[in-house]
Design a protein around this motif. Structure first.
Motif, short mmCIF file in Angstrom:
data_model
loop_
_atom_site.label_atom_id
_atom_site.label_comp_id
_atom_site.label_asym_id
_atom_site.label_seq_id
_atom_site.Cartn_x
_atom_site.Cartn_y
_atom_site.Cartn_z
N ASN A 194 -79.09 5.93 73.93
CA ASN A 194 -80.25 6.83 74.05
C ASN A 194 -80.11 7.74 75.27
O ASN A 194 -81.04 8.46 75.61
CB ASN A 194 -81.54 6.02 74.19
CG ASN A 194 -82.03 5.51 72.86
OD1 ASN A 194 -81.33 5.63 71.87
ND2 ASN A 194 -83.23 4.94 72.83
N ILE A 195 -78.97 7.66 75.96
CA ILE A 195 -78.80 8.48 77.17
C ILE A 195 -77.91 9.68 76.86
O ILE A 195 -76.82 9.55 76.31
CB ILE A 195 -78.19 7.66 78.32
CG1 ILE A 195 -79.08 6.45 78.64
CG2 ILE A 195 -78.00 8.53 79.56
CD1 ILE A 195 -78.46 5.46 79.62
N LEU A 196 -78.42 10.85 77.26
CA LEU A 196 -77.70 12.09 77.07
C LEU A 196 -77.52 12.69 78.46
O LEU A 196 -78.52 13.01 79.13
CB LEU A 196 -78.58 12.99 76.20
CG LEU A 196 -78.01 14.15 75.45
CD1 LEU A 196 -76.88 13.69 74.53
CD2 LEU A 196 -79.11 14.79 74.62
N PHE A 197 -76.31 12.80 78.94
CA PHE A 197 -76.06 13.29 80.30
C PHE A 197 -75.73 14.78 80.21
O PHE A 197 -74.73 15.16 79.60
CB PHE A 197 -74.91 12.49 80.91
CG PHE A 197 -74.57 12.88 82.32
CD1 PHE A 197 -75.51 13.46 83.17
CD2 PHE A 197 -73.30 12.65 82.82
CE1 PHE A 197 -75.19 13.81 84.47
CE2 PHE A 197 -72.96 12.99 84.13
CZ PHE A 197 -73.92 13.58 84.94
N LEU A 198 -76.60 15.61 80.81
CA LEU A 198 -76.40 17.06 80.73
C LEU A 198 -75.89 17.58 82.07
O LEU A 198 -76.48 17.30 83.12
CB LEU A 198 -77.73 17.76 80.40
CG LEU A 198 -78.49 17.27 79.17
CD1 LEU A 198 -79.73 18.12 78.96
CD2 LEU A 198 -77.60 17.31 77.93
N ASN A 199 -74.80 18.32 82.05
CA ASN A 199 -74.33 18.95 83.29
C ASN A 199 -73.67 20.27 83.00
O ASN A 199 -73.35 20.60 81.86
CB ASN A 199 -73.42 18.00 84.09
CG ASN A 199 -72.17 17.64 83.34
OD1 ASN A 199 -71.36 18.50 83.05
ND2 ASN A 199 -72.03 16.36 83.02
N LEU A 200 -73.48 21.06 84.07
CA LEU A 200 -72.85 22.38 83.90
C LEU A 200 -71.34 22.27 83.92
O LEU A 200 -70.66 22.93 83.14
CB LEU A 200 -73.29 23.33 85.03
CG LEU A 200 -74.68 23.91 84.95
CD1 LEU A 200 -74.88 24.93 86.06
CD2 LEU A 200 -74.89 24.58 83.60
N ILE A 201 -70.81 21.49 84.87
CA ILE A 201 -69.35 21.36 84.95
C ILE A 201 -68.98 19.88 85.13
O ILE A 201 -69.69 19.12 85.78
CB ILE A 201 -68.75 22.21 86.11
CG1 ILE A 201 -69.37 21.87 87.46
CG2 ILE A 201 -68.88 23.69 85.81
CD1 ILE A 201 -68.69 22.56 88.65
N SER A 202 -67.85 19.53 84.52
CA SER A 202 -67.39 18.14 84.59
C SER A 202 -65.94 18.10 85.02
O SER A 202 -65.10 18.80 84.43
CB SER A 202 -67.48 17.48 83.22
OG SER A 202 -68.80 17.34 82.80
N ALA A 203 -65.64 17.27 86.02
CA ALA A 203 -64.24 17.05 86.38
C ALA A 203 -63.68 15.98 85.44
O ALA A 203 -64.39 15.03 85.09
CB ALA A 203 -64.14 16.57 87.83
N PRO A 204 -62.42 16.11 85.02
CA PRO A 204 -61.85 15.10 84.11
C PRO A 204 -61.98 13.69 84.66
O PRO A 204 -62.26 12.75 83.90
CB PRO A 204 -60.38 15.52 84.00
CG PRO A 204 -60.36 16.97 84.32
CD PRO A 204 -61.47 17.20 85.31
N GLN A 205 -61.84 13.54 85.98
CA GLN A 205 -61.93 12.19 86.57
C GLN A 205 -63.30 11.59 86.29
O GLN A 205 -63.42 10.40 85.95
CB GLN A 205 -61.71 12.26 88.10
CG GLN A 205 -60.30 12.61 88.51
CD GLN A 205 -60.04 14.10 88.64
OE1 GLN A 205 -60.72 14.91 88.02
NE2 GLN A 205 -59.06 14.47 89.42
N GLY A 206 -64.36 12.40 86.46
CA GLY A 206 -65.72 11.91 86.22
C GLY A 206 -65.94 11.56 84.76
O GLY A 206 -66.58 10.57 84.43
N VAL A 207 -65.37 12.41 83.88
CA VAL A 207 -65.51 12.14 82.44
C VAL A 207 -64.86 10.79 82.10
O VAL A 207 -65.45 9.96 81.40
CB VAL A 207 -64.86 13.29 81.61
CG1 VAL A 207 -64.84 12.93 80.13
CG2 VAL A 207 -65.61 14.60 81.83
#
Ligand SMILES: Nc1ncnc2c1ncn2[C@@H]1O[C@H](COP(=O)(O)OP(=O)(O)O)[C@@H](O)[C@H]1O
Ligand SMILES: Nc1ccn([C@@H]2O[C@H](COP(=O)(O)O)[C@@H](O)[C@H]2O)c(=O)n1
Ligand SMILES: [Mg+2]
Length: 510
Positions: A453-466
């Motif tokens: 049920n969690i949708l994480f919205l962001n503008l930019i993502s670093a591959p490490q974080g993904v």
């Protein structure tokens, strides 16, 4: 210009010689059979880059620089030199009359065969060419494994349309003729053991005419022209950045089906260009960040469940549509996540929005001003029961042979009491190391929110974080607008956009 006309021209300009045109006898197959049993239909297509340009223009140097910077990808270089025909005995005895710069000097059929195999995930053995003996049967052959990126490099690599058509990106290295000649003299005398007179003779007889007739005309096929070759660091950086973006998105979305990168358009690229530019004013930063955030929020809402609904239109007709998911809430990660709240409110009337504050220390990150308690900005939100030190954790990051200890503290939370029954839109514009996201998501899970049920919205993502978030929470969805190159030594996202909260809320002024 047809082949015969060119041959005539070369004949006329240089007297008797072997032009490189010849009917080669069939060669025994030198390419190994597939070493893998990968089903073609499942094999990921590699990104193929062609690099052409005059001899000694700096093609190999440019390819080496690109490969060096793309070290986190599997990249192979296939050089057109490897596909020089072996010379006949007669040609060998008159080698100074052989035209190594003519398209027919290369076995393009074999090159095509090799690239096709690599494209289909098969390892191949490539001949090694010896410039001193003029032979390409030097053993052992070079084993080339299938890779994410294949770079095809050579003076005439754009000449054959069948080879050109295999390329996703074409680069032409454009270096001044005098510089090319000077480098060639230096290289051929030092590395190929030739004397200056021979080098100059070959240059005027073959190299220069072939450049004018065959190589220069292929410049028009290039997507990118690099003046000054390996000295042009700006061009090489841009190419590498583009490749990383393409490869990063491609790979991560395949690995993690719950990662959604919104479809890039020139409008979106333009907005990113503005908000990433360090010179952009606060006013413009906020304006374009808001536009992008709105797009990400709208896209994210599209991933929520819906129920079918029929309505009667003013014409009395039935319209079969859907009803929005009702039990929603937002949760912003203070402070930069708060910049996304307005967009969420604008899309979801009356939505409840909770807040989480995470303090990070130990990775040279921006620090919250007061570690002994909540920052001043929280006074408005603070209530005695909701303010507490909830979690204290250490995250160990191993990078560049250095072990860094990052302390992550969840120090404040104010969430809707019934959050466990809601779909949660977690708001934070930047996913960097993934540590803050892990803290925030862990809290939501602890409050009873189902992971899916969690949708994480962001503008930019670093591959490490993904990687960090998706591996740990495989059922949450991430919606982002661009995948970044990575993290720098200070664990800051690059290229990134700086401290988002400071730029958005105007607290980065001197
Ligand atoms: N920017 C540069 N400055 C000085 N020398 C260079 C530069 N780029 C390449 N060279 C040298 O020139 C020669 C030809 O470069 P190379 O990259 O091999 O060209 P190509 O592959 O186009 O023939 C090499 O000896 C290389 O070391
Ligand atoms: N036996 C050979 C084969 C080729 N050449 C020259 O090499 C040039 C192409 O290689 P680059 O790395 O410069 O692209 C081309 O100009 C050929 O004349 C050679 O001299 N001897
Ligand atoms: Mg080269």
């Amino acid at each position: 210009m047809g082949s015969n006309a060119v041959e005539d021209l070369i004949e006329a300009s240089s007297g008797v010689h072997y032009s490189g045109f010849h009917m080669e006898q069939p060669r025994t197959p030198e390419i190994e059979q597939p070493t893998t049993s990968i089903d073609d239909s499942f094999h990921k297509q590699p990104f193929i880059i062609g690099v052409a340009g005059g001899a000694a223009s700096g093609k190999t140097t440019v390819c080496d620089l690109i490969m060096e910077q793309l070290r986190d990808q599997r990249v192979v270089l296939v050089n057109q030199d490897s596909f020089y025909h072996n010379l006949t005995l007669e040609e060998l005895t008159k080698v100074h009359e052989y035209n190594f710069d003519h398209p027919d000097a290369f076995d393009t059929e074999q090159l095509l065969c090799v690239v096709e195999k690599l494209k289909h995930g098969q390892a191949v053995d490539i001949p090694k060419y010896d410039f001193k003996s003029y032979k390409n049967d030097v053993f052992p052959l070079r084993r080339v494994n299938p890779s994410d990126v294949i770079i095809l490099e050579g003076i005439l690599i754009f000449h054959d349309p069948r080879v050109r058509d295999l390329m996703n990106m074409k680069i032409f290295v454009d270096t001044d003729a005098d510089v090319r000649l000077a480098r060639r003299i230096r290289r051929d005398t030092a590395e190929k053991g030739r004397d200056i007179a021979t080098v100059l003779d070959q240059y005027s007889k073959f190299v220069k005419p072939a450049f004018d007739d065959f190589i220069l005309p292929t410049k028009k096929y290039a997507d990118i022209i690099i003046p000054r070759g390996g000295d042009n660091h700006v061009a090489i950086d841009l190419i590498v950045q583009h490749l990383r973006t393409k490869l990063g998105q491609h790979d991560l979305c395949k690995i993690y089906p719950n990662l959604y990168v919104i479809q890039s358009t020139f409008q979106i690229r333009g907005m990113h260009t503005l908000i990433r530019d360090a010179q952009t004013t606060k006013h413009d930063f906020v304006f374009y960040a808001d536009r992008l955030i709105r797009l990400v929020v709208e896209h994210g809402l599209g991933h929520l469940p819906f129920t079918e609904k029929q309505v009667i239109t003013p014409t009395g007709s039935v319209y079969s549509g859907v009803d929005f998911c009702k039990r929603l809430c937002g949760v912003s990660v203070i402070r930069s996540g708060e910049s996304m709240e307005n967009a969420l409110r604008a899309c979801c009337k009356g939505i409840k929005i909770g807040k989480i504050l995470i303090h990070r220390e130990g990775d040279n990150g921006q620090q919250v001003s007061n570690l002994q308690g909540p920052p001043e900005s929280l006074h408005l939100l603070r209530s005695p029961e909701s303010l507490y030190w909830l979690l204290l954790s250490f995250i160990v990051i191993y990078k560049n042979n250095v072990i860094s200890l990052i302390m992550m503290q969840l120090i404040y939370e104010k969430l809707p009491l019934d959050i466990a029954e809601r779909h949660v839109l977690l708001l934070d514009p930047i996913l960097g190391t993934g540590n803050s996201a892990v803290q925030a998501i862990s809290l939501l899970l602890k409050k009873g929110v189902p992971e899916s049920n969690i949708l994480f919205l962001n503008l930019i993502s670093a591959p490490q974080g993904v990687h960090v978030v998706c591996k740990r929470f495989p059922r949450i969805k991430i919606v982002t607008s661009e995948i970044e190159i990575g993290l720098n030594d200070d664990f800051r996202v690059i290229p990134g956009m700086g401290e988002f909260g400071d730029r958005y809320f105007g607290t980065d002024d001197d």
